[in-house]
Design an enzyme around this catalytic site. Structure first.
Site, short mmCIF file in Angstrom:
data_model
loop_
_atom_site.label_atom_id
_atom_site.label_comp_id
_atom_site.label_asym_id
_atom_site.label_seq_id
_atom_site.Cartn_x
_atom_site.Cartn_y
_atom_site.Cartn_z
N LYS A 120 13.91 16.47 42.48
CA LYS A 120 14.82 16.47 41.56
C LYS A 120 14.85 17.41 40.41
CE LYS A 120 16.35 11.50 41.36
NZ LYS A 120 15.63 10.71 42.59
N LYS A 162 12.41 9.11 35.49
CA LYS A 162 12.82 8.86 36.99
C LYS A 162 11.58 9.74 37.67
CE LYS A 162 17.13 9.90 37.90
NZ LYS A 162 18.35 10.59 37.66
N GLY A 168 16.84 5.47 45.24
CA GLY A 168 16.89 4.03 45.79
C GLY A 168 16.56 3.50 44.41
N GLY A 169 16.55 3.90 43.07
CA GLY A 169 16.18 3.07 42.07
C GLY A 169 14.60 2.75 41.83
N HIS A 212 29.30 6.21 37.77
CA HIS A 212 28.76 6.97 38.94
C HIS A 212 29.60 7.48 40.05
CE1 HIS A 212 25.12 7.15 41.74
NE2 HIS A 212 26.02 7.73 42.06
N HIS A 239 19.66 -0.37 40.10
CA HIS A 239 20.11 1.12 40.44
C HIS A 239 20.70 1.02 41.95
CE1 HIS A 239 18.59 2.30 36.67
NE2 HIS A 239 17.51 1.66 36.88
N GLU A 279 26.08 13.95 43.42
CA GLU A 279 26.50 12.64 42.83
C GLU A 279 26.69 13.26 40.99
OE1 GLU A 279 23.93 9.12 43.36
OE2 GLU A 279 24.21 9.47 45.39
N ARG A 296 22.55 14.14 53.18
CA ARG A 296 22.91 13.36 54.30
C ARG A 296 24.01 12.57 54.20
NH1 ARG A 296 22.10 8.67 51.60
NH2 ARG A 296 20.51 8.50 49.93
#
Length: 673
Positions: A120, A162, A168-169, A212, A239, A279, A296
């Protein structure tokens, strides 16, 4: 890349997405190879594929995540390409590289693109250079606690911690004040290390009411790129997305173009190929910020297919085979509105805890041009502890958001699943709620509108309890009437459902289970000129009622308020649907005096099969009610077990890293006198 047609493709995944890929491959005349674990020997994706190869034991780390076995299966069967689906190996650069080294086409982006977006923090740096807007945050290599805390203090609370390698939260915590920072960092790091083997964190400013919104991009190997509009995925729990829709409500043409162009800049910055999703967080003032890029196909890709009329898996197969994109930006037309609801085996009343069990009855709504069901399970299948508990995706389309929403609620009402708790009633309540109908969306939607979605207010109970009680009494009378007619002795008192008592008023007494509570109810009936009347009592309330039951349709008059509902029964549980809400209820069976010695201390058993993560107190220590005692991981989520009362921890039965069976006692606990 030269063009070549695939004759055989292996799908390195399971369940719903494997079935989804197989359907398109079959339509294109491409043969398919499935892979499966011990738990999936009889799974739908295995029977749908032309060939299937066993790749290991039930846990995904021993089967679906072992890419050497997946590659062996491809080589053995002569598959020229591998479609990774989503999850598992879909964003694994090592697997992508191994495919390339073995002369097998990976149906996804190049290795470098996966690597660029896999971290990230590295992704943020690339996006900044490409002119894609970013949320203020710290993405540095210095992972010292003091450095991270200084960054959080500097940008101002609330902040979001994060995991750098996360998804996936997991490995994610909101921190609302400096005093919460240390505990939140420890929890996020622990979860990240367990989930990804890497506990590096980044710190971001937490936007309090963001939406989102994600953009579907597609690029080929000839330098072409398009965006297939946007999806709003704001409605989330843990999330993770619950209901997605396309297009995003309230989106202007100017903002759509700005976000689409920013997403294409992001894709071009990493020489992207294939399907990808960029996103964004969209703030209430119309500013948007890059969050991450998923390299993906997404779970929610069907809503984009419904509004564009394109098959994105077909696009993936064509692009991977070296073809140019099937359409240019000008040729893509946005038509109508689509929703996707994810149907899970989980208990929304118990913090959405996943559940396991057998799908003893499964009847999806009828599919059509407006209603689509993507699933990987059949009636009789088991939802196991080993994989994600998603049962199906329900996708609907119509000309407008309002019409599509009507389709969604109708289809949810028609969905029938027995054998386990699901989120069907929760989805119906969410989709029927006034804020959702008004598209008042943000990522805190479920928490913000909790009482409206869960219908747990006192005023709603005053309508729900008599409605459920009236249905049960009418159903009992109908069953008695049928039995009387079938018996040949219509006058027999044994078929009377009138709660007759010698020298006493006729009163039914029973206990209803709903909203995780039990409610004692009494119903007294009396005849009158216009049919049977009932007095229904619960707590200190009494309501006058009349009603009629035709098939599964209930017409009710409660103190002069007329309403209609439809009822579905499954395994002794009932779902009662009005135009505004779904109510799940059942009759509490009488307690026949089983002894509970209280030794368990209440709630100190494993919610399901899982792994012990950490013990939080020393044996022998006094604790207060609700103190955290231990953390276990089950179905990809951490669960904290807390003290049910004030007391003392005598001993733990499991150590960190050990496997735990569902229902097993975790702690010897002594309640204080």
């Amino acid at each position: 890349m030269s063009e070549h047609h695939f004759e055989k493709v292996l799908i390195a995944n399971r369940g719903e997405i494997a079935c989804r890929v197989i359907r398109t491959a079959r339509k294109m005349g491409i043969r398919t190879v499935a892979v499966y674990s011990d738990a999936d020997r009889n799974a739908l994706h295995v029977s749908m594929a032309d060939e299937a190869v066993h790749i290991g034991a039930a846990p995904s780390r021993d089967s679906y995540l072992v890419y050497e076995r997946v590659l062996d299966a491809a080589r053995t069967t002569g598959a020229q390409a591998i479609h990774p689906g989503y999850g598992f190996l879909s964003e694994n650069a090592g697997f992508c590289r191994a495919c390339r080294d073995n002369g097998i086409v990976f149906i996804g982006p190049p290795v470098a693109a996966i690597e660029a977006m896999g971290s990230k923090s590295a992704a943020k740096q690339i996006m900044e250079a490409a002119g894609v807007p970013l949320v203020p945050g710290y993405h540095g290599d210095d992972q010292d606690r003091a450095t991270l805390r200084f960054a959080a203090d500097d940008m101002g609370y609330p902040v979001l911690l994060k995991a750098v390698a996360g998804g996936g939260g997991k490995g994610m915590r909101q921190v609302w004040s400096a005093g919460e920072f240390d505990d939140a960092l420890d929890a996020a790091r622990r979860e990240a290390m367990n989930g990804f083997g890497n506990d590096d964190m980044l710190v971001e400013k937490y936007l309090t009411q963001p939406r989102h919104v994600e953009i579907q991009v597609f690029c080929d190997s000839h330098g072409n790129g398009v965006y297939l509009f946007e999806r709003d995925c704001s409605v989330q729990r843990r999330h993770q997305k619950v209901i997605e829709e396309a297009p995003a409500p309230g989106m202007t043409e100017e903002l759509r173009a700005a976000m689409g162009e920013a997403a294409l800049r992001a894709a071009r910055a990493i020489d992207y190929q294939g399907a990808g999703t960029v996103e964004f967080l969209l703030d209430s003032d119309g500013s948007f910020y890059f969050m991450e890029m998923n390299t993906r196909l997404q779970v929610e890709h069907p809503v984009t297919e419904m509004i564009t009329g394109q098959d994105l898996v077909e696009w993936q197969l064509r692009v991977a085979a070296g073809e140019a994109l099937p359409a240019t930006q000008d040729e893509l037309i946005l038509s109508g509105h689509a929703f996707e609801a994810r149907i899970y085996a989980e208990d929304p009343d118990n913090d959405f805890l996943p559940v396991t069990g057998t799908l003893s009855f499964l009847q999806p709504p009828e599919t059509s041009a407006h209603v689509r069901v993507d699933t990987g399970v059949l009636q009789g299948d088991e939802v196991s502890v080993y994989y994600d508990p998603m049962i199906a995706k329900l996708i609907v389309w119509d000309e407008s958001r309002d019409k599509a929403l009507q389709r969604l609620t109708r289809a949810l009402r028609e969905y029938r699943i027995s054998g386990m708790t699901t989120n069907l009633d929760f989805l119906y309540n969410l989709a029927s709620s006034a804020p959702f109908r008004a598209a008042d969306l943000d990522t805190g939607f479920i928490e913000k509108h909790h009482s409206e979605i869960f219908h747990d207010s006192e005023a709603e109970l005053e309508q729900e309890i008599p409605l459920a009680a009236l249905y049960l009494v009418l159903q009992q009378e109908r069953a008695a009437q049928r039995a009387r007619l079938a018996s040949g002795d219509a006058s027999s008192p044994w078929f009377d459902a009138g709660a007759w008592r010698l020298n006493e008023p006729g009163v039914h007494r029973f206990e209803l289970a709903m909203h995780d509570n039990h409610y004692p109810v009494w119903v007294e009936q009396s005849g009158c000129a216009d049919g049977t009347r009932y007095r229904i009592g619960f707590g200190d309330k009494t309501i006058q009622a009349q009603g009629n039951l035709e098939g599964s349709e209930l017409s009710a008059n409660l103190d002069g308020y007329l309403l209609r509902a439809s009822v579905a029964e499954h395994d002794g549980s009932f779902s009662l649907y009005t135009k505004d809400s779904a109510l799940g209820f059942s009759l509490v069976t009488p307690d026949l005096g089983e002894v509970d010695d209280g030794a368990s201390g209440g709630g100190l058993t494993a919610p399901m099969n899982g792994t012990m993560v950490t013990l939080l107190v020393e044996p022998g220590r006094e604790v207060k009610k609700d103190d955290a005692l231990l953390v276990m991981e089950a179905m990809k989520m951490e669960h904290t077990i807390r003290a049910p009362k004030d007391g003392k921890v005598l001993a733990f039965h499991y150590q960190p890293g050990e496997l735990v069976d569902g229902g097993a006692a975790l702690v010897d606990f002594e309640v204080s006198e």
